[in-house]
Motif scaffolding. Structure first.
Motif, PDB file in Angstrom:
ATOM      1  N   VAL A 241       0.858  -1.192   0.000  1.00 22.39           N
ATOM      2  CA  VAL A 241       0.000   0.000   0.000  1.00 22.39           C
ATOM      3  C   VAL A 241       0.891   1.238   0.000  1.00 22.39           C
ATOM      4  CG1 VAL A 241      -1.772   1.289   1.237  1.00 22.39           C
ATOM      5  CG2 VAL A 241      -1.818  -1.219   1.247  1.00 22.39           C
ATOM      6  N   SER A 242       0.637   2.181  -0.917  1.00 17.44           N
ATOM      7  CA  SER A 242       1.460   3.386  -1.039  1.00 17.44           C
ATOM      8  C   SER A 242       0.588   4.640  -1.078  1.00 17.44           C
ATOM      9  CB  SER A 242       2.303   3.337  -2.325  1.00 17.44           C
ATOM     10  OG  SER A 242       3.081   2.166  -2.380  1.00 17.44           O
ATOM     11  N   GLY A 243       1.123   5.728  -0.568  1.00 19.97           N
ATOM     12  CA  GLY A 243       0.397   7.007  -0.583  1.00 19.97           C
ATOM     13  C   GLY A 243       0.641   7.770  -1.864  1.00 19.97           C
ATOM     14  N   LEU A 244       0.319   7.159  -3.010  1.00 21.17           N
ATOM     15  CA  LEU A 244       0.639   7.745  -4.311  1.00 21.17           C
ATOM     16  C   LEU A 244      -0.585   8.188  -5.105  1.00 21.17           C
ATOM     17  CD1 LEU A 244       3.433   5.238  -5.450  1.00 21.17           C
ATOM     18  CD2 LEU A 244       3.747   7.660  -4.897  1.00 21.17           C
ATOM     19  N   ALA A 245      -1.776   8.053  -4.553  1.00 23.03           N
ATOM     20  CA  ALA A 245      -2.997   8.344  -5.324  1.00 23.03           C
ATOM     21  C   ALA A 245      -3.033   9.780  -5.833  1.00 23.03           C
ATOM     22  CB  ALA A 245      -4.233   8.047  -4.475  1.00 23.03           C
ATOM     23  N   PRO A 250      -3.537   4.377 -11.114  1.00 24.87           N
ATOM     24  CA  PRO A 250      -3.223   2.943 -11.194  1.00 24.87           C
ATOM     25  C   PRO A 250      -2.634   2.556 -12.547  1.00 24.87           C
ATOM     26  CG  PRO A 250      -5.320   3.238 -10.077  1.00 24.87           C
ATOM     27  CD  PRO A 250      -4.911   4.596 -10.591  1.00 24.87           C
ATOM     28  N   ASP A 251      -3.144   3.190 -13.629  1.00 23.56           N
ATOM     29  CA  ASP A 251      -2.613   2.882 -14.960  1.00 23.56           C
ATOM     30  C   ASP A 251      -1.161   3.326 -15.095  1.00 23.56           C
ATOM     31  OD1 ASP A 251      -4.993   1.775 -15.745  1.00 23.56           O
ATOM     32  OD2 ASP A 251      -5.758   3.615 -16.689  1.00 23.56           O
ATOM     33  N   ASP A 252      -0.788   4.452 -14.443  1.00 25.44           N
ATOM     34  CA  ASP A 252       0.600   4.930 -14.496  1.00 25.44           C
ATOM     35  C   ASP A 252       1.563   3.917 -13.880  1.00 25.44           C
ATOM     36  OD1 ASP A 252      -0.183   7.327 -15.653  1.00 25.44           O
ATOM     37  OD2 ASP A 252      -0.400   8.360 -13.729  1.00 25.44           O
ATOM     38  N   LEU A 253       1.098   3.214 -12.870  1.00 26.27           N
ATOM     39  CA  LEU A 253       1.975   2.300 -12.143  1.00 26.27           C
ATOM     40  C   LEU A 253       2.002   0.888 -12.713  1.00 26.27           C
ATOM     41  CD1 LEU A 253       1.198   3.303  -8.431  1.00 26.27           C
ATOM     42  CD2 LEU A 253       3.148   3.969  -9.830  1.00 26.27           C
ATOM     43  N   THR A 254       0.972   0.503 -13.420  1.00 23.35           N
ATOM     44  CA  THR A 254       0.903  -0.867 -13.952  1.00 23.35           C
ATOM     45  C   THR A 254       2.045  -1.128 -14.926  1.00 23.35           C
ATOM     46  OG1 THR A 254      -1.502  -0.858 -13.714  1.00 23.35           O
ATOM     47  CG2 THR A 254      -0.540  -2.533 -15.150  1.00 23.35           C
ATOM     48  N   ASN A 255       2.742  -2.263 -14.734  1.00 28.53           N
ATOM     49  CA  ASN A 255       3.894  -2.680 -15.545  1.00 28.53           C
ATOM     50  C   ASN A 255       5.093  -1.743 -15.404  1.00 28.53           C
ATOM     51  OD1 ASN A 255       2.602  -4.976 -16.634  1.00 28.53           O
ATOM     52  ND2 ASN A 255       1.562  -3.696 -18.152  1.00 28.53           N
ATOM     53  N   ARG A 256       5.166  -1.051 -14.288  1.00 33.53           N
ATOM     54  CA  ARG A 256       6.291  -0.151 -14.034  1.00 33.53           C
ATOM     55  C   ARG A 256       7.272  -0.810 -13.058  1.00 33.53           C
ATOM     56  NH1 ARG A 256       6.015   6.302 -12.744  1.00 33.53           N
ATOM     57  NH2 ARG A 256       8.155   6.571 -12.005  1.00 33.53           N
ATOM     58  N   HIS A 257       8.588  -0.686 -13.344  1.00 35.25           N
ATOM     59  CA  HIS A 257       9.613  -1.176 -12.432  1.00 35.25           C
ATOM     60  C   HIS A 257       9.812  -0.161 -11.308  1.00 35.25           C
ATOM     61  CE1 HIS A 257      10.517  -3.779 -15.871  1.00 35.25           C
ATOM     62  NE2 HIS A 257      11.134  -4.579 -15.003  1.00 35.25           N
ATOM     63  N   VAL A 258       9.953  -0.673 -10.103  1.00 31.83           N
ATOM     64  CA  VAL A 258      10.111   0.200  -8.932  1.00 31.83           C
ATOM     65  C   VAL A 258      11.211  -0.345  -8.027  1.00 31.83           C
ATOM     66  CG1 VAL A 258       7.766   1.143  -8.904  1.00 31.83           C
ATOM     67  CG2 VAL A 258       8.246  -1.048  -7.751  1.00 31.83           C
ATOM     68  N   VAL A 259      11.553   0.473  -7.024  1.00 32.47           N
ATOM     69  CA  VAL A 259      12.534   0.087  -6.001  1.00 32.47           C
ATOM     70  C   VAL A 259      11.795   0.053  -4.672  1.00 32.47           C
ATOM     71  CG1 VAL A 259      14.649   0.764  -4.810  1.00 32.47           C
ATOM     72  CG2 VAL A 259      14.432   1.161  -7.280  1.00 32.47           C
ATOM     73  N   LEU A 260      11.886  -1.065  -3.943  1.00 36.13           N
ATOM     74  CA  LEU A 260      11.135  -1.144  -2.700  1.00 36.13           C
ATOM     75  C   LEU A 260      11.903  -1.861  -1.602  1.00 36.13           C
ATOM     76  CD1 LEU A 260       8.390  -3.893  -2.839  1.00 36.13           C
ATOM     77  CD2 LEU A 260       9.981  -3.575  -4.724  1.00 36.13           C
ATOM     78  N   ILE A 261      11.595  -1.467  -0.367  1.00 37.36           N
ATOM     79  CA  ILE A 261      12.147  -2.146   0.805  1.00 37.36           C
ATOM     80  C   ILE A 261      11.231  -3.322   1.121  1.00 37.36           C
ATOM     81  CG2 ILE A 261      12.814  -1.913   3.228  1.00 37.36           C
ATOM     82  CD1 ILE A 261      13.059   1.098   2.773  1.00 37.36           C
ATOM     83  N   THR A 262      11.814  -4.521   1.176  1.00 37.68           N
ATOM     84  CA  THR A 262      10.982  -5.720   1.308  1.00 37.68           C
ATOM     85  C   THR A 262      11.072  -6.381   2.681  1.00 37.68           C
ATOM     86  OG1 THR A 262      12.763  -7.045   0.339  1.00 37.68           O
ATOM     87  CG2 THR A 262      11.056  -6.228  -1.157  1.00 37.68           C
ATOM     88  N   GLY A 276       5.620  -4.139   2.290  1.00 38.53           N
ATOM     89  CA  GLY A 276       6.738  -3.513   1.594  1.00 38.53           C
ATOM     90  C   GLY A 276       6.590  -2.005   1.589  1.00 38.53           C
ATOM     91  N   LEU A 277       7.637  -1.327   1.101  1.00 36.57           N
ATOM     92  CA  LEU A 277       7.624   0.131   1.037  1.00 36.57           C
ATOM     93  C   LEU A 277       8.263   0.567  -0.271  1.00 36.57           C
ATOM     94  CD1 LEU A 277       7.132   2.880   2.473  1.00 36.57           C
ATOM     95  CD2 LEU A 277       9.431   2.663   3.428  1.00 36.57           C
ATOM     96  N   VAL A 278       7.459   1.142  -1.173  1.00 42.39           N
ATOM     97  CA  VAL A 278       7.966   1.637  -2.456  1.00 42.39           C
ATOM     98  C   VAL A 278       8.695   2.955  -2.203  1.00 42.39           C
ATOM     99  CG1 VAL A 278       7.363   2.476  -4.758  1.00 42.39           C
ATOM    100  CG2 VAL A 278       6.154   0.517  -3.791  1.00 42.39           C
ATOM    101  N   LEU A 279       9.982   3.021  -2.596  1.00 45.75           N
ATOM    102  CA  LEU A 279      10.770   4.230  -2.379  1.00 45.75           C
ATOM    103  C   LEU A 279      10.507   5.257  -3.480  1.00 45.75           C
ATOM    104  CD1 LEU A 279      14.166   2.701  -1.195  1.00 45.75           C
ATOM    105  CD2 LEU A 279      12.522   4.005   0.164  1.00 45.75           C
ATOM    106  N   CYS A 280      10.244   6.493  -3.062  1.00 49.84           N
ATOM    107  CA  CYS A 280       9.905   7.567  -3.999  1.00 49.84           C
ATOM    108  C   CYS A 280      10.772   8.792  -3.734  1.00 49.84           C
ATOM    109  CB  CYS A 280       8.436   7.961  -3.855  1.00 49.84           C
ATOM    110  SG  CYS A 280       7.270   6.610  -4.155  1.00 49.84           S
ATOM    111  N   ALA A 281      11.033   9.546  -4.789  1.00 47.44           N
ATOM    112  CA  ALA A 281      11.709  10.843  -4.661  1.00 47.44           C
ATOM    113  C   ALA A 281      10.645  11.927  -4.620  1.00 47.44           C
ATOM    114  CB  ALA A 281      12.649  11.066  -5.842  1.00 47.44           C
ATOM    115  N   SER A 282      10.933  12.999  -3.883  1.00 54.80           N
ATOM    116  CA  SER A 282       9.964  14.094  -3.784  1.00 54.80           C
ATOM    117  C   SER A 282      10.701  15.416  -3.685  1.00 54.80           C
ATOM    118  CB  SER A 282       9.059  13.912  -2.557  1.00 54.80           C
ATOM    119  OG  SER A 282       9.818  13.987  -1.367  1.00 54.80           O
ATOM    120  N   THR A 283      10.027  16.475  -4.107  1.00 56.67           N
ATOM    121  CA  THR A 283      10.577  17.816  -3.972  1.00 56.67           C
ATOM    122  C   THR A 283      10.480  18.245  -2.515  1.00 56.67           C
ATOM    123  OG1 THR A 283       8.411  18.711  -4.544  1.00 56.67           O
ATOM    124  CG2 THR A 283      10.012  18.491  -6.337  1.00 56.67           C
TER     125      THR A 283
END
Length: 363
Positions: A241-245, A250-262, A276-283
């Motif tokens: 579960v990620s706070g990315l909405a 959902p279409d942006d993320l489907t079939n996308r490679h990501v980096v996550l802490i497992t 898990g935790l999907v790692l994201c960059a932010s301003t």
């Protein structure tokens, strides 16, 4: 600072960003690009900066060329002496205990010749006679002095009533050894505390892997959350579960490679299980957020490595130790968009992980 210096610095950054991009994308042209890098390094120790201090450009280019260089034969590597010298400088400056395989660099050993001056035979004999004569004179003098001493002064009196006083009769050499021994015991305890503190903030305790989002959908009871089904290879699929909405559909993320802490402890977010935790960059102002991007060619499930930080990850992080809270302040993207921990790139077998957000936070 003049505009000329600013423009020169920006041009230098763009130059190495373009080099990394070309090196990763080029198939069969890596040798030519490596030759260009070798020529560039023939007049300097590092890629940019003041000529000695490693910069983000050095770390980024190192992480980009390493997977290729490690596969090149030793004989071919000798064509790039300046590149080898530069890579050896980085891998020994950042740390020798690296999870990346170390580049083998053959170094010449300097053994200076020794030319001891031979003493003249006559001088040696003369010196020997003087030494023997001096020793006899000293012995005679000492013997005479000792004979004049009262018998009671040859041995310090024992103080049975005050044993401390007897202890004070120790020589200065014995006292010095005791102080050094005591100081050594104190010094032995200090590094343990430092080591414990450093281990709590060591990125190697995290299991950070490359994953592929197979499906994504909106959280049933939270508008700000998305749920992803992430493939880690070998049949290992987990729900996160990620706070990315607010930032991705959902279409942006489907079939996308990501980096996550497992290896975070699984738990429920608004009644939906997350492992898990999907790692994201932010301003800085958090107006833009995006998942980190592994390089093309990175294998699903492979673990991200960090030069100079080795060790096995913990099976499951202990929330009470708050290791993530101590590590995430050191996760950032540099001026080239490379994801780093304390300036060291997130590295895969195909190169470093990136983001379009530069100089941003990562968590």
């Amino acid at each position: 600072m003049s505009s000329h210096i600013v423009n020169s610095s920006q041009d230098e950054v763009k130059k190495w960003v373009k080099f990394c991009s070309n090196f990763t994308a080029s198939d069969g042209k890596q040798h030519a690009l490596l030759d260009n890098l070798n020529q560039d390094l023939s007049q300097k120790s590092v890629l940019s900066g003041d000529g000695f201090k490693l910069s983000a450009a050095d770390n980024d280019v190192f992480a980009t060329v390493h997977p290729f260089v490690i596969r090149v034969s030793d004989s071919e590597l000798q064509k790039y002496p300046h590149v080898l010298r530069w890579m050896d400088y980085i891998q020994n400056t950042v740390g020798s205990g690296t999870t990346l395989q170390k580049i083998n660099v053959v170094k010449s050993v300097f053994d200076p010749p020794s030319h001891p001056k031979k003493a003249d035979k006559g001088d040696a004999e003369s010196s020997l006679k003087k030494a023997i004569s001096g020793q006899k004179t000293a012995d005679k003098s000492n013997g005479s002095a000792d004979s004049k001493k009262p018998a009671g002064e040859t041995k310090p009196p024992e103080n049975k009533e005050n044993p401390t006083a007897a202890g004070n009769n120790k020589t200065s050499g014995e006292k010095k050894k005791e102080k050094e021994k005591s100081a050594g015991k104190t010094a032995e305890k200090a590094p343990e505390k430092v080591a414990d503190k450093e281990s709590e903030c060591n990125i190697s305790v995290l299991n950070i892997q490359v994953g592929l989002i197979r499906k994504a959908w909106k959280h049933p009871s939270a508008d700000s959350l998305l749920v992803e089904e992430i493939d880690l290879g070998d049949g290992n699929v987990r729900q996160v579960v990620s706070g990315l909405a607010k930032y991705c559909s959902p279409d942006d993320l489907t079939n996308r490679h990501v980096v996550l802490i497992t290896n975070v402890k699984p738990g429920k977010l608004r009644d939906v299980m997350s492992a898990g935790l999907v790692l994201c960059a932010s301003t800085e102002d958090h107006t833009a957020v995006e998942p980190l991007i592994p390089p093309e060619g990175a294998k699903i499930g492979e673990r991200i490595s960090f030069a100079g930080f080795d060790g096995k990850p913990e099976d499951v992080l202990n929330p009470k130790k708050k290791q993530l809270d101590k590590i995430t302040p050191h996760l950032r993207t540099d001026e080239n968009g490379i994801a780093t921990f304390k300036g060291v790139p997130f590295t895969t077998s195909a190169g470093p992980c990136r983001s379009s957000i530069r100089n941003g936070n990562v968590k």
